[in-house]
Design a protein around this motif. Sequence first.
Motif, PDB file in Angstrom:
ATOM      1  N   LEU A  42       0.839  -1.187   0.000  1.00  0.00           N
ATOM      2  CA  LEU A  42       0.000   0.000   0.000  1.00  0.00           C
ATOM      3  C   LEU A  42       0.881   1.247   0.000  1.00  0.00           C
ATOM      4  O   LEU A  42       1.974   1.252   0.575  1.00  0.00           O
ATOM      5  N   LYS A  43       0.404   2.292  -0.647  1.00  0.00           N
ATOM      6  CA  LYS A  43       1.137   3.548  -0.653  1.00  0.00           C
ATOM      7  C   LYS A  43       1.255   4.098   0.763  1.00  0.00           C
ATOM      8  O   LYS A  43       0.289   4.088   1.528  1.00  0.00           O
ATOM      9  N   LYS A  44       2.441   4.590   1.093  1.00  0.00           N
ATOM     10  CA  LYS A  44       2.664   5.238   2.384  1.00  0.00           C
ATOM     11  C   LYS A  44       2.399   6.730   2.221  1.00  0.00           C
ATOM     12  O   LYS A  44       2.974   7.369   1.339  1.00  0.00           O
ATOM     13  N   HIS A  45       1.541   7.251   3.069  1.00  0.00           N
ATOM     14  CA  HIS A  45       1.142   8.657   2.959  1.00  0.00           C
ATOM     15  C   HIS A  45       1.868   9.507   4.000  1.00  0.00           C
ATOM     16  O   HIS A  45       2.107   9.065   5.120  1.00  0.00           O
ATOM     17  N   LEU A  50      -0.375  19.482   4.851  1.00  0.00           N
ATOM     18  CA  LEU A  50       0.869  20.235   4.944  1.00  0.00           C
ATOM     19  C   LEU A  50       0.619  21.422   5.852  1.00  0.00           C
ATOM     20  O   LEU A  50      -0.424  22.072   5.770  1.00  0.00           O
ATOM     21  N   ARG A  51       1.582  21.722   6.707  1.00  0.00           N
ATOM     22  CA  ARG A  51       1.382  22.862   7.599  1.00  0.00           C
ATOM     23  C   ARG A  51       2.711  23.467   8.020  1.00  0.00           C
ATOM     24  O   ARG A  51       3.770  22.826   7.931  1.00  0.00           O
ATOM     25  N   ALA A 133      13.853  10.964  -0.993  1.00  0.00           N
ATOM     26  CA  ALA A 133      12.676  11.642  -0.434  1.00  0.00           C
ATOM     27  C   ALA A 133      11.772  10.643   0.261  1.00  0.00           C
ATOM     28  O   ALA A 133      11.246  10.904   1.354  1.00  0.00           O
ATOM     29  N   MET A 134      11.572   9.484  -0.373  1.00  0.00           N
ATOM     30  CA  MET A 134      10.710   8.461   0.222  1.00  0.00           C
ATOM     31  C   MET A 134      11.354   7.855   1.460  1.00  0.00           C
ATOM     32  O   MET A 134      10.675   7.602   2.463  1.00  0.00           O
ATOM     33  N   ALA A 135      12.667   7.638   1.417  1.00  0.00           N
ATOM     34  CA  ALA A 135      13.368   7.070   2.568  1.00  0.00           C
ATOM     35  C   ALA A 135      13.306   8.007   3.770  1.00  0.00           C
ATOM     36  O   ALA A 135      13.251   7.554   4.921  1.00  0.00           O
ATOM     37  N   ALA A 136      13.301   9.325   3.498  1.00  0.00           N
ATOM     38  CA  ALA A 136      13.222  10.315   4.571  1.00  0.00           C
ATOM     39  C   ALA A 136      11.791  10.540   5.054  1.00  0.00           C
ATOM     40  O   ALA A 136      11.562  11.300   5.989  1.00  0.00           O
ATOM     41  N   ARG A 137      10.819   9.897   4.384  1.00  0.00           N
ATOM     42  CA  ARG A 137       9.401  10.007   4.724  1.00  0.00           C
ATOM     43  C   ARG A 137       8.912  11.444   4.654  1.00  0.00           C
ATOM     44  O   ARG A 137       8.093  11.886   5.462  1.00  0.00           O
ATOM     45  N   LEU A 169       2.678  13.689  -3.114  1.00  0.00           N
ATOM     46  CA  LEU A 169       1.438  14.469  -3.163  1.00  0.00           C
ATOM     47  C   LEU A 169       1.134  14.912  -4.599  1.00  0.00           C
ATOM     48  O   LEU A 169       0.252  15.734  -4.820  1.00  0.00           O
ATOM     49  N   SER A 170       1.874  14.362  -5.552  1.00  0.00           N
ATOM     50  CA  SER A 170       1.666  14.692  -6.961  1.00  0.00           C
ATOM     51  C   SER A 170       0.293  14.218  -7.414  1.00  0.00           C
ATOM     52  O   SER A 170      -0.249  13.246  -6.891  1.00  0.00           O
ATOM     53  N   GLN A 171      -0.240  14.909  -8.413  1.00  0.00           N
ATOM     54  CA  GLN A 171      -1.534  14.539  -8.972  1.00  0.00           C
ATOM     55  C   GLN A 171      -1.451  14.581 -10.496  1.00  0.00           C
ATOM     56  O   GLN A 171      -0.802  15.470 -11.056  1.00  0.00           O
ATOM     57  N   PRO A 172      -2.107  13.640 -11.184  1.00  0.00           N
ATOM     58  CA  PRO A 172      -2.107  13.688 -12.654  1.00  0.00           C
ATOM     59  C   PRO A 172      -2.727  14.970 -13.179  1.00  0.00           C
ATOM     60  O   PRO A 172      -2.256  15.552 -14.138  1.00  0.00           O
ATOM     61  N   ASN A 173      -3.785  15.414 -12.525  1.00  0.00           N
ATOM     62  CA  ASN A 173      -4.471  16.657 -12.849  1.00  0.00           C
ATOM     63  C   ASN A 173      -5.468  16.947 -11.725  1.00  0.00           C
ATOM     64  O   ASN A 173      -5.755  16.059 -10.909  1.00  0.00           O
ATOM     65  N   PRO A 174      -6.014  18.166 -11.667  1.00  0.00           N
ATOM     66  CA  PRO A 174      -6.953  18.480 -10.575  1.00  0.00           C
ATOM     67  C   PRO A 174      -8.223  17.651 -10.666  1.00  0.00           C
ATOM     68  O   PRO A 174      -8.616  17.181 -11.749  1.00  0.00           O
TER      69      PRO A 174
END
Length: 394
Positions: A42-45, A50-51, A133-137, A169-174
Motif C-alpha cells: 500500500l502507498k505510504k502517505h 501540509l502545515r 525523499a521516500m526514505a526520509a518520509r 502528493l503529486s496529482q495527474p491533474n486536478p
Amino acid sequence: MQSSQTWIQALFYLALITVSLYFLQFYILSDRLMVSHHKVTLKKHPNLPLRFNSDGTFKILQVADMHYGTGLTRCRDVLTSEFEWCSDLNTTLFLKRMIDAEKPDFIAFTGDNIFGSSTNDAAESLFKAFGPAMAARLPWAAVLGNHDQESTMTREELMSFISLMDYSLSQPNPLDPTKQQVTTNIDGFGNYDLRVRGPPGSHLANQTILNLFFLDSGDRAVVDGFKTYGWIKESQLSWLRGASKEHNQEKYESEVSTFPIPSLAFFHIPIPEIRSGQFREVFGQYHEHVACSMVNSGVLKTLVSMGDVKAVFIGHDHLNDFCGNLDGVWFCYGGGFGYHGYGRAGWPRRGRVIVAELKKGKSEWMGVGSIKTWKRIDDKKLTKFDEQILWTLS
C-alpha cells in the motif's frame, strides 16, 4: 523375466521424474507467489495536511533536473579527476546530504527527473531518483520536464505512477469537484495545487495560508514547421485563475485572518519573457541562453493579474541559477542538480531552498510575512550562498 524387470524400472523412473517435476513446479509457483506478494504494498502517505511548523516556518527544497538514468549512469561535464568514480549515485548522495542539512518540510521536483533516453525502465529510474525523499518520509511532489517521457512511459503514465509513489502528493491533474474524478478538459499532466495550513495548535491551524501551484509546461512541439519547446496552455491558465480566485475568496470569508494568501508556482520550462530579459532585478548567475517556447501563451500576464503568485520556480537551463523579477513576480531557476544532466566542469551541481515565514503579532501568528530563498552547492561543506528575500508583507 528380464524384459519384465526392464519395464518395471522404466515405470519407476517415469514416476520419479513426474513427481520431481511436480515438486519443482510447486516450488517455482510458490516462489513467484511470494515475490508477487512481496511487491504488492500500500502507498505510504505523509502526515497531512501540509502545515507550517510551530516556529512559523515552512521550508521547501527545490530539486531541478536530476536527469537520473539507471543509478550507475556516468556523469557528464565534470572534472577529469572526478569522472572515474562519478555516476547517478552522486546525485543520490547530494540529495541525501541536502535533506540532512536543510531538513525541509517538503520537496518540489521541477522536471527532467529522469533522463528517459538513458534508461530502459522508467519506473525503476523513478524509484531510484525519488528514493531519498521516500526514505526520509518527506512529503514531495513533482512536475515533468521535456525528457521524462523518453523511456517506457507516456507523460500521463508517468504522472499517474508518480502520484502512487510513497509520500508523493503529486496529482495527474486536478479533481473535477462535480464528478469527483480527474479533470480531462485541461492540457498536460501534472496540473494541481497543494495547500499549506498554519502551525499546529494555532488559530491558523485549520486555515490555508500558503498555496503551491504545479503546472505541466510540456515537452516539445512543432509550430509553423519550426521545432520548439512546450508551453503552458490556455486551459491550464483558466484552471489556475479559477483556483486562485477560490483561494482569495477564502481569504475574505475568514473571520480570523485578513491577510492575503500568497502562492508559489512550480514548472519546468521558462517563459519567453525570461529570454527577453526585461527584469527589474536579477540575483544569481545567468550563464546560459534561455531555452523556451517560441509561443507566448500569456503566463506572466495571468500571474500578474492574479496577484497572489509571488515567485515561480523553474528548471530546464542547468547553468542558470538566478532569480529575476518580472512585473513584480520572481522567476527563480533551481540550477542543475543531477550529475547525468549537462553542466560545466568545475561549476558544482546545486539545489535551491525556499522558506516562507509567518508574521508574528502581539500574541498570535498573522499569516505569511515573508518568502526568502538561498542555494547550496555540492561541495564538502554544502556551501550556502545567494540568500535573498523574494517577498514581504507590506
